[in-house]
Design an enzyme around this catalytic site. Structure first.
Site, PDB file in Angstrom:
ATOM      1  N   ASP A 344       0.860  -1.184   0.000  1.00 48.70           N
ATOM      2  CA  ASP A 344       0.000   0.000   0.000  1.00 48.70           C
ATOM      3  C   ASP A 344       0.892   1.228   0.000  1.00 48.70           C
ATOM      4  O   ASP A 344       2.003   1.200   0.549  1.00 48.70           O
ATOM      5  CB  ASP A 344      -0.912   0.018   1.231  1.00 48.70           C
ATOM      6  N   GLU A 346       1.084   5.668   0.427  1.00 47.36           N
ATOM      7  CA  GLU A 346       0.512   6.982   0.681  1.00 47.36           C
ATOM      8  C   GLU A 346       1.175   7.932  -0.308  1.00 47.36           C
ATOM      9  O   GLU A 346       2.371   7.796  -0.603  1.00 47.36           O
ATOM     10  CB  GLU A 346       0.751   7.442   2.121  1.00 47.36           C
ATOM     11  N   HIS A 485      -5.048   4.530   6.658  1.00 45.36           N
ATOM     12  CA  HIS A 485      -4.324   5.593   5.951  1.00 45.36           C
ATOM     13  C   HIS A 485      -2.892   5.749   6.432  1.00 45.36           C
ATOM     14  O   HIS A 485      -2.318   6.830   6.326  1.00 45.36           O
ATOM     15  CB  HIS A 485      -5.072   6.934   6.016  1.00 45.36           C
TER      16      HIS A 485
END
Length: 511
Positions: A344, A346, A485
């Site tokens: 993942d 950001e 997040h």
């Protein structure tokens, strides 16, 4: 003091009489200015002091000054290296067929002449573009000589196979040209004297004032500019990627252009330039043409994974909070027999394709590795995006500019992440969104990610009945808690969800 006046003062010094001012760098934040001077003569400490004083006099008192002096003589090897590097960054289509051994460099009195050995097709390519003047300007900004460029016929025949040596990761000149293919079935509509070599659309991530692409029309719509000038908005694809662009209609070819339809193959030559921060292609000429019969895109060449981790190394992972979540006895063989990297990112925003605007940057990479059906390793790092974060992104991720100070840049991280992913399938939640970032920045650093991917979003949609399929909703369904997040937490949660989904499905999707 003007640039001309500064150079006149500099040229009054014997060891600087042929010097050039190659670069001026102004750091507004630090209120400083650095002049880079190139000379072809040996210089003394007194010469350095003279240059420093000349720079001080040329710059406003409000700025601190420094000077960097280099002695550089235009010998053939250095000139060839400069030319090849210039083509690699400014004319990538030309770089695809020009090698250092195709460039002769010779001195004629006070002038240095470089000669490109080209075949007939390549000659046409150079003559219809302003490549040679650009090279001359670049060389005269880096050396103390006058330069002249020329073309000479060279029968290249078949290109020899390159030696199968592992590329040197530390070689700054290491460069991968874009992939190209020869255009077949060419038919003139606009202008026939264009290159018949098209660049893969997926590789058109660079600026060029003369780029040729070939693709099948998937969309076309006539529009009108603010000044009332008609143009057509096209989308074409060559099976590697789509490209959107505009073409302004010409009276002499209006009928043939308007006769084009979806499904037709066309060859487009034009400019690929930044406009309002976005890489945008505009076609000057449109003709008909196709890829070769049975065209299959070649794989993008890639560097080998480094032998050792250099900046970010993986760590063993033990998740004490939820280590008993899974019943290992029911994990299917397809999970135990393969290795998966669940990742993942950001980022600074949502733009993950250069043609959609200025590319956003990666600020964090989080990944975990599933080995023998268990989550055993993690790879996590913050990444310096080399730009300030927006308030919205700070609120969403909790990552601040201060947290990113001193973090490695993406060019330093990608080799280690490539090594971590080697030999693994890739998994993510809405995986293609993050994967496009990875592929783009890997490509910029000459690594190619081509692993098969699995998407927990689409798998969940196929077997679960939930109000929505956001990561936190699916996590709640399986009783998984996490800090949403942040990349590593999202990756770990996605990995746990992936294991549960495959346990329910009992096989990998499309397997």
């Amino acid at each position: 003091m003007t640039r001309t006046e500064f150079l006149e003062k500099l040229h009054g010094r014997e060891n600087f009489k042929r010097a050039v001012l190659s670069k001026i760098v102004v750091d507004r934040g630090a209120r400083s200015c650095e002049f880079s001077i190139v000379t072809d003569s040996a210089y003394t400490p007194e010469d350095e002091a003279f240059a420093a004083q000349a720079v001080r006099e040329a710059v406003p008192d409000s700025l601190q000054t420094s000077v960097k002096i280099s002695k550089l003589v235009a010998d053939a090897q250095i000139v060839r290296h400069k030319i090849v590097d210039y083509l690699a960054h400014n004319h990538r289509a030309a770089a695809a067929f020009v090698r250092a051994e195709d460039i002769d460099v010779e001195r004629e009195g006070d002038k240095v002449k470089f000669i490109f050995g080209v075949d007939e097709e390549e000659r046409s390519f150079f003559e219809t573009r302003d490549i040679l003047p650009g090279i001359v300007a670049m060389l005269e900004n880096n050396f103390c000589d006058r330069f002249e460029g020329a073309l000479a016929y060279k029968d290249k025949g078949e290109l020899p196979d390159e030696e199968d040596d592992a590329p040197d990761d530390d070689d700054p000149a290491d460069y991968r040209p874009p992939r190209t293919f020869k255009v077949h079935n060419f038919e003139t509509i606009d202008f026939g004297d264009v290159t018949k070599v098209a660049t893969y659309i997926k590789d058109c991530t660079f600026r060029s004032n003369s780029l040729t692409i070939c693709g099948q029309i998937t969309f076309m719509q006539e529009r009108e500019s603010q000044k009332g000038k008609p143009y057509i908005r096209f989308t074409i694809s060559d099976s590697t990627a789509p490209m959107n662009f505009s073409y302004f209609i010409k009276k002499k070819t209006e009928e043939k252009i308007r006769a084009l339809q979806q499904g037709d193959w066309i060859v487009c030559t034009g400019e690929n330039e930044f406009f309002n921060g976005r890489l945008s292609f505009t076609a000057r000429y449109i003709n008909r043409g196709t890829p070769p019969p049975d065209f299959v895109p070649e794989k993008l060449p890639t560097k080998q994974a480094p032998a050792h981790y250099r900046v970010v190394a993986p760590e063993k992972l033990t998740d004490y909070n939820q280590m008993n979540l899974f019943d290992q006895s029911v994990i299917p063989d397809c999970l135990k027999e393969n290795t998966f990297v669940v990742f993942d990112l950001e980022t600074t925003g949502l733009v993950n394709i250069p043609t959609n605007g200025k590319m956003d940057a990666i600020t964090e990479i989080g990944a975990v590795k599933i080995i023998d059906g268990e989550i055993k390793e993690k790879f996590t790092t913050l990444v310096d995006p080399e730009r300030p974060l927006t308030e919205e992104i700070v609120k969403l991720t909790g990552i601040t500019d201060d947290m990113l100070k001193g973090a490695p840049k993406i060019a330093d991280v990608i080799p280690d992440f490539y090594k971590f992913c080697e030999g693994s399938y890739l998994v993510g939640h809405n995986v293609q969104f993050d994967y496009r970032f990875v592929q783009y920045y890997a490509s910029q650093n000459e690594y190619s990610f081509e692993q098969k991917t699995f998407d927990t979003l689409s798998i969940a949609q196929s077997i679960l009945f939930l109000k929505n399929y956001k990561l936190d909703t699916i996590a709640d369904h399986y009783g998984i808690t996490f800090n949403h997040h942040r990349a590593c937490d999202d990756a770990l949660t996605t990995a746990k969800i992936f294991i549960e989904l495959i346990k329910a499905k009992k096989c990998l999707p499309n397997a």
